[in-house]
Each structure stands twice: as structure tokens, then as C-alpha cells.
Scaffold this motif. Structure first.
Motif, PDB file in Angstrom:
ATOM      1  N   LEU A  63      34.511  49.175  46.343  1.00  0.00           N
ATOM      2  CA  LEU A  63      33.618  48.875  47.456  1.00  0.00           C
ATOM      3  C   LEU A  63      34.313  48.942  48.803  1.00  0.00           C
ATOM      4  CD1 LEU A  63      31.610  45.927  45.910  1.00  0.00           C
ATOM      5  CD2 LEU A  63      30.734  48.193  46.474  1.00  0.00           C
ATOM      6  N   GLY A  64      35.603  49.276  48.797  1.00  0.00           N
ATOM      7  CA  GLY A  64      36.324  49.380  50.055  1.00  0.00           C
ATOM      8  C   GLY A  64      37.028  48.084  50.405  1.00  0.00           C
ATOM      9  N   SER A  65      37.350  47.913  51.672  1.00  0.00           N
ATOM     10  CA  SER A  65      38.118  46.770  52.152  1.00  0.00           C
ATOM     11  C   SER A  65      37.386  45.454  51.896  1.00  0.00           C
ATOM     12  CB  SER A  65      38.386  46.925  53.648  1.00  0.00           C
ATOM     13  OG  SER A  65      38.793  45.709  54.218  1.00  0.00           O
ATOM     14  N   GLU A  66      38.084  44.500  51.273  1.00  0.00           N
ATOM     15  CA  GLU A  66      37.486  43.180  51.053  1.00  0.00           C
ATOM     16  C   GLU A  66      37.198  42.497  52.389  1.00  0.00           C
ATOM     17  OE1 GLU A  66      38.517  38.870  48.984  1.00  0.00           O
ATOM     18  OE2 GLU A  66      39.877  40.552  48.735  1.00  0.00           O
ATOM     19  N   LEU A  67      38.089  42.689  53.379  1.00  0.00           N
ATOM     20  CA  LEU A  67      37.889  42.068  54.687  1.00  0.00           C
ATOM     21  C   LEU A  67      36.598  42.584  55.318  1.00  0.00           C
ATOM     22  CD1 LEU A  67      38.927  40.271  56.971  1.00  0.00           C
ATOM     23  CD2 LEU A  67      40.175  42.275  57.859  1.00  0.00           C
ATOM     24  N   HIS A  68      36.400  43.915  55.290  1.00  0.00           N
ATOM     25  CA  HIS A  68      35.175  44.483  55.851  1.00  0.00           C
ATOM     26  C   HIS A  68      33.959  43.981  55.084  1.00  0.00           C
ATOM     27  CE1 HIS A  68      32.250  47.376  57.366  1.00  0.00           C
ATOM     28  NE2 HIS A  68      31.961  47.670  56.118  1.00  0.00           N
ATOM     29  N   PHE A  69      34.072  43.966  53.752  1.00  0.00           N
ATOM     30  CA  PHE A  69      32.963  43.550  52.902  1.00  0.00           C
ATOM     31  C   PHE A  69      32.530  42.126  53.230  1.00  0.00           C
ATOM     32  CE2 PHE A  69      31.324  41.719  48.943  1.00  0.00           C
ATOM     33  CZ  PHE A  69      30.359  42.635  48.600  1.00  0.00           C
ATOM     34  N   SER A  70      33.493  41.227  53.379  1.00  0.00           N
ATOM     35  CA  SER A  70      33.189  39.826  53.628  1.00  0.00           C
ATOM     36  C   SER A  70      32.714  39.599  55.059  1.00  0.00           C
ATOM     37  CB  SER A  70      34.424  38.963  53.351  1.00  0.00           C
ATOM     38  OG  SER A  70      34.827  39.080  52.008  1.00  0.00           O
ATOM     39  N   MET A  71      33.411  40.204  56.027  1.00  0.00           N
ATOM     40  CA  MET A  71      33.044  40.005  57.421  1.00  0.00           C
ATOM     41  C   MET A  71      31.645  40.533  57.717  1.00  0.00           C
ATOM     42  SD  MET A  71      35.522  38.443  59.031  1.00  0.00           S
ATOM     43  CE  MET A  71      35.361  38.866  60.769  1.00  0.00           C
ATOM     44  N   ALA A  72      31.282  41.611  57.044  1.00  0.00           N
ATOM     45  CA  ALA A  72      29.966  42.212  57.283  1.00  0.00           C
ATOM     46  C   ALA A  72      28.874  41.562  56.441  1.00  0.00           C
ATOM     47  CB  ALA A  72      30.015  43.716  56.998  1.00  0.00           C
ATOM     48  N   ARG A  73      29.249  40.624  55.561  1.00  0.00           N
ATOM     49  CA  ARG A  73      28.295  39.869  54.735  1.00  0.00           C
ATOM     50  C   ARG A  73      27.371  40.800  53.943  1.00  0.00           C
ATOM     51  NH1 ARG A  73      28.315  37.499  59.624  1.00  0.00           N
ATOM     52  NH2 ARG A  73      26.179  38.062  60.158  1.00  0.00           N
ATOM     53  N   HIS A  74      27.978  41.819  53.350  1.00  0.00           N
ATOM     54  CA  HIS A  74      27.202  42.730  52.519  1.00  0.00           C
ATOM     55  C   HIS A  74      26.858  42.085  51.186  1.00  0.00           C
ATOM     56  CE1 HIS A  74      28.817  46.544  54.742  1.00  0.00           C
ATOM     57  NE2 HIS A  74      28.058  45.778  55.495  1.00  0.00           N
ATOM     58  N   ARG A  75      25.742  42.484  50.627  1.00  0.00           N
ATOM     59  CA  ARG A  75      25.318  42.017  49.308  1.00  0.00           C
ATOM     60  C   ARG A  75      25.152  43.226  48.397  1.00  0.00           C
ATOM     61  NH1 ARG A  75      20.161  38.936  51.304  1.00  0.00           N
ATOM     62  NH2 ARG A  75      20.467  40.394  53.031  1.00  0.00           N
ATOM     63  N   VAL A  76      25.748  43.151  47.212  1.00  0.00           N
ATOM     64  CA  VAL A  76      25.705  44.256  46.262  1.00  0.00           C
ATOM     65  C   VAL A  76      25.063  43.759  44.974  1.00  0.00           C
ATOM     66  CG1 VAL A  76      27.036  45.952  44.954  1.00  0.00           C
ATOM     67  CG2 VAL A  76      27.766  45.294  47.258  1.00  0.00           C
ATOM     68  N   PHE A  77      24.080  44.521  44.489  1.00  0.00           N
ATOM     69  CA  PHE A  77      23.352  44.150  43.285  1.00  0.00           C
ATOM     70  C   PHE A  77      23.444  45.268  42.253  1.00  0.00           C
ATOM     71  CE2 PHE A  77      21.248  42.263  46.948  1.00  0.00           C
ATOM     72  CZ  PHE A  77      21.065  40.934  46.575  1.00  0.00           C
ATOM     73  N   GLY A  78      23.669  44.902  41.013  1.00  0.00           N
ATOM     74  CA  GLY A  78      23.509  45.843  39.924  1.00  0.00           C
ATOM     75  C   GLY A  78      22.067  45.816  39.464  1.00  0.00           C
TER      76      GLY A  78
END
Length: 343
Positions: free
Chosen positions: A271-286
């Protein structure tokens, strides 16, 4: 009866004479009229989805007519035209008993994966998976409701919770992708953006509801998405599930955006950078499959002509030509949306 059987040891698919199955209590025998060929069937045959069987009859997009019952079945008669839900909930796990959410059943039995499917003249199914086919709709179109249409329906309106006027980007513009865009447009999503490396698929997507189409292999594809959506897409649907598409879809999201993974794949995803993922508050669903209610709603929508599937079936082949249908899908020959076999 004749059935297409896949042997996992020899990795061969062959049409054979096999015993016609008999329905047990709570089951129904259906004479198959049409069954779709899906990319997930190819994934099963490649070993990407464990089945627990040495051989199986694939196929989970099934329409047909009731041929026999395994016991008294009020409300149904021999000859009724039906569509089969592709999954059988266990009825005993916590999701089934306490959450009333059979779509999250922990022991779901999938047609063509855990039990024999519809690449055959007859198939046995639990009566709980049977729904009346939409009246006035050709049976080959009715068959593909049970995945090619119902899976994106469940992904958009169940897992993702799509709301009107939200921006939607769709990776992979085959059978799942074009119906994702049709349904998103029906719900008022805006704009709708389709991404596929095949020019033919991108061109077709414009006819199925896309406002814009992009080549995901372009170096500036993410910037193009941001420009089209004013900073990033609110909902990304990945029907591919590759090491390229998943991080790209995640990177294209705006702050608080949602990514739904629909494509079945055995590869490890990043999913890429954990920092970017967390800071951007993305939500990923299967996401997997659909509910019985989803299928019932789609029957209503097609029957009342709110949803047009007249362009969705690219070819209809006899069961004996199953190898040709599989080849066309695997090689994208003719850029098919759905190829259907009619035993």
C-alpha cells in the motif's frame, strides 16, 4: 450429463460424461441454461484459490430452470426460471446467526470453488441460494447478475457505502469494471474515471458510464486523477489486485478516501508508505461477492429496465467449446465483457 471438469493434479480441463447429481433435503436440481466464465474461475484453475478438491466443475454465474427437488419446497415449481446465488452461507457461524450478515460468513461455500458449479448440464444447489430470474430478460444476461454485476453492486453499496456526487475511480475495465461504472452512474457518482492499459477497454468504458478514462501506465496517471477530481478520488475500486494497481489506487485517494480491493489475487500487495497511509487517513477494504439481497435488488433493477445488460454478454458458446471461452478470456481476445456457455 456432460460437465467441464478441472483436474488439479494434471491441470487439465475436459468435458466429460459424469453422473447427474441428485438433490438432497433442502436442495434443488437446476438444469443449467447459461453460466458465465469469470476471471475468478481462471484463478481457481491456476491454484490461486484453494478448493480442497482434487477435481471440480467450475462456474458460479448460473441461470437455469428447476428440474427436481430434494424435498417439499413451498413456493417453487418444476420449470421455474431461476438464478443461483454463488455462495452458500453455513448458517452456524457468528456472522450467520448473530449478525444476520451471511455475506461475511466465516465458512462460505462458493459454487465452482468448494462445490461443483455450473459448467455442466445440471447443478445441485441449496434452495436458499435460488431466486426467481428477472422476467423478460434473456437467461444469459440473468446468469451474469450472479457475480459480474452483483459483486460490484455489493462493493459499491455495501462495502464502500457509495454516496451521490462522490468521485469514483475504477481500475480494470473488464466484466467487473464496466458494471461498476454502470452502477456508480446509476447511483449518481461524479465524476467516474476508468483506468485500463487496453485502449479498446478505455473506449468501451465511455459507453458504460465513465466520464473520463486514463491509461494507468502513464507516468502522470496519478496527477491526472488528482486534476480530474480536485485533489484526489474519494472512492477507488481495484478490480485487478496487482502490485502496480493497488499502490497506485491508494496514492490517488484524497484525505479520508476509501479503497476497495475486489480483484482476487494471490500476490503480496504493497500500500506504499505507512506514514502517508496514516497521515492521509485512508481506509482499505477487502471485498468478496455479494448478499442474497443484493442479487434480489439487481433482479428488480433489470426486470424494470433500470439496468441495461444488453451489451454485457460478448459471446455465447456451447459447453463443448469451454476451452475456447477460457482462452478468449485469458488472452483478452476480442476484449470480452462476459463470455457465457449454454450447455
Amino acid at each position: 450429463m456432460r460437465a467441464a471438469r478441472f483436474d488439479f493434479a494434471s491441470k487439465t480441463l475436459s468435458v466429460q460424461d459424469v453422473p447427474t447429481p441428485e438433490p438432497g433435503p433442502g436442495e434443488v436440481l437446476v438444469k443449467v441454461v447459461a453460466c458465465g466464465i469469470c476471471h475468478s474461475d481462471l484463478t481457481v484453475m491456476s491454484g490461486g484459490v484453494p478448493t480442497g478438491h482434487t477435481a471440480i466443475t467450475p462456474g458460479h454465474e448460473i441461470s437455469g430452470t428447476i428440474a427436481a427437488f430434494g424435498g417439499p419446497t413451498p413456493g417453487w415449481e418444476i420449470g421455474d426460471a431461476v438464478v443461483l446465488h454463488g455462495g452458500q452461507p453455513c448458517g452456524t457461524c457468528r456472522a450467520c446467526q448473530h449478525l444476520a450478515d451471511t455475506n461475511t460468513c466465516q465458512n462460505l461455500q462458493i459454487m465452482g470453488v468448494h462445490r461443483d458449479g455450473g459448467w455442466a448440464e445440471y447443478v445441485v444447489a441449496p434452495i436458499s441460494t435460488v431466486i426467481a430470474a428477472p422476467r423478460g430478460v434473456p437467461m444469459e444476461q440473468a446468469a451474469i447478475l450472479a457475480d459480474a454485476v452483483a459483486t460490484p453492486y455489493g462493493a459499491l453499496f455495501g462495502t464502500a457505502g457509495l454516496r451521490p456526487a462522490e468521485s469514483v475511480a475504477v481500475w480494470g475495465l473488464g466484466g467487473l469494471g464496466v458494471h461498476t461504472m454502470q452502477l456508480a452512474r446509476l447511483a449518481g457518482a461524479a465524476p467516474i474515471i476508468g483506468l485500463d492499459p487496453l485502449p479498446e477497454a478505455r473506449s468501451r468504458a465511455l459507453d458504460f458510464g465513465a466520464d473520463h478514462v486514463l491509461d494507468p501506465t502513464d507516468a502522470d496517471a496519478i496527477q491526472q486523477l488528482r486534476d480530474l477530481t480536485g485533489g484526489g478520488v474519494e472512492l477507488a475500486i481495484d478490480n485487478v489486485g496487482s502490485q502496480h494497481t493497488v499502490p497506485q489506487a491508494n496514492a490517488a485517494l484524497r484525505t479520508g478516501g476509501r479503497l476497495v480491493l475486489v480483484g482476487l489475487t494471490p500476490v503480496d500487495l504493497n500500500l506504499g508508505s505507512e506514514l502517508h497511509f496514516s497521515m492521509a487517513r485512508h481506509r482499505v477494504f477487502g471485498h468478496l461477492g455479494y448478499s442474497y439481497d443484493n442479487l434480489a435488488q439487481l433482479v428488480k433493477l433489470t426486470e424494470l429496465r433500470r439496468l441495461d445488460l444488453t451489451r454485457s454478454v460478448s459471446a455465447v458458446l456451447p459447453l463443448e467449446d469451454i476451452h475456447e471461452g477460457v482462452r478468449r478470456l485469458a488472452e483478452h481476445d476480442g476484449n470480452p465483457i462476459r463470455i457465457v456457455i449454454k450447455p
